[in-house]
Design a protein around this motif. Structure first.
Motif, short mmCIF file in Angstrom:
data_model
loop_
_atom_site.label_atom_id
_atom_site.label_comp_id
_atom_site.label_asym_id
_atom_site.label_seq_id
_atom_site.Cartn_x
_atom_site.Cartn_y
_atom_site.Cartn_z
N LEU A 153 0.83 -1.21 0.00
CA LEU A 153 0.00 0.00 0.00
C LEU A 153 0.86 1.26 0.00
CD1 LEU A 153 -2.81 -1.04 2.51
CD2 LEU A 153 -3.08 -0.61 0.06
N SER A 168 -3.67 -9.66 1.04
CA SER A 168 -4.94 -9.34 1.68
C SER A 168 -5.92 -10.50 1.60
CB SER A 168 -5.56 -8.07 1.09
OG SER A 168 -5.94 -8.27 -0.26
N LEU A 188 -4.49 5.62 0.01
CA LEU A 188 -3.65 4.43 0.19
C LEU A 188 -2.84 4.50 1.48
CD1 LEU A 188 -2.60 3.97 -3.50
CD2 LEU A 188 -3.77 2.25 -2.12
N SER A 196 -5.22 3.76 4.20
CA SER A 196 -5.48 2.32 4.21
C SER A 196 -4.35 1.55 4.89
CB SER A 196 -5.67 1.81 2.79
OG SER A 196 -6.79 2.39 2.19
#
Length: 141
Positions: free
Chosen positions: A26, A71, A126, A129
């Motif tokens: 990320l 993920s 991002l 996140s």
């Protein structure tokens, strides 16, 4: 680049902590999109192709494949044994809805605010996140 990256993402995720891989992917994607956004604002014409040809394959290829793989493994590892299939289906559906809404919002942003703003916002989201992923780390380990 994405196709080649997916070939090695699985073995890489097996050898490294999944949260670290996902967070690193990320952050890498955020940096790449930030550079693309800044380049779209500062560079014109064919000169813009240079950073795009370098950072788009890194962000949308390498970083995406590492994040996607790690993920999904994280999600799969945290699910109950008897409901894994249906839970992964719900997760995939939510990811699909998020991609659709993100594309719609991104299109409106590009049209009304400029192409470079879309990448700047993506870069910020991002990073947020990655931060959120670090916050939920104890819940998924």
């Amino acid at each position: 680049m994405s196709m080649m990256s997916f070939r090695y993402a699985g073995p890489y995720c097996e050898r490294n902590p999944l949260i670290k891989v996902a967070t690193g992917a990320l952050v890498l994607r955020s940096i790449c999109y930030g550079v693309i956004g800044a380049s779209a604002y500062l560079l014109y014409g064919t000169l813009y192709l240079i950073p795009v040809l370098i950072f788009l394959p890194l962000g949308a290829g390498l970083a995406y494949s590492l994040y996607y793989t790690s993920s999904y493994v994280i999600i799969f590892n945290t699910l109950e044994d008897r409901h894994q299939g249906s839970s992964l289906g719900v997760f995939s559906a939510l990811v699909g809805i998020a991609i659709m809404l993100g594309s719609l919002i991104s299109g409106f942003m590009s049209f009304h605010l400029g192409f470079h703003v879309t990448f700047a916002f993506a870069s910020i989201f991002l990073i947020v996140s990655a931060w959120l992923l670090l916050k939920v780390k104890p819940l998924v380990l």
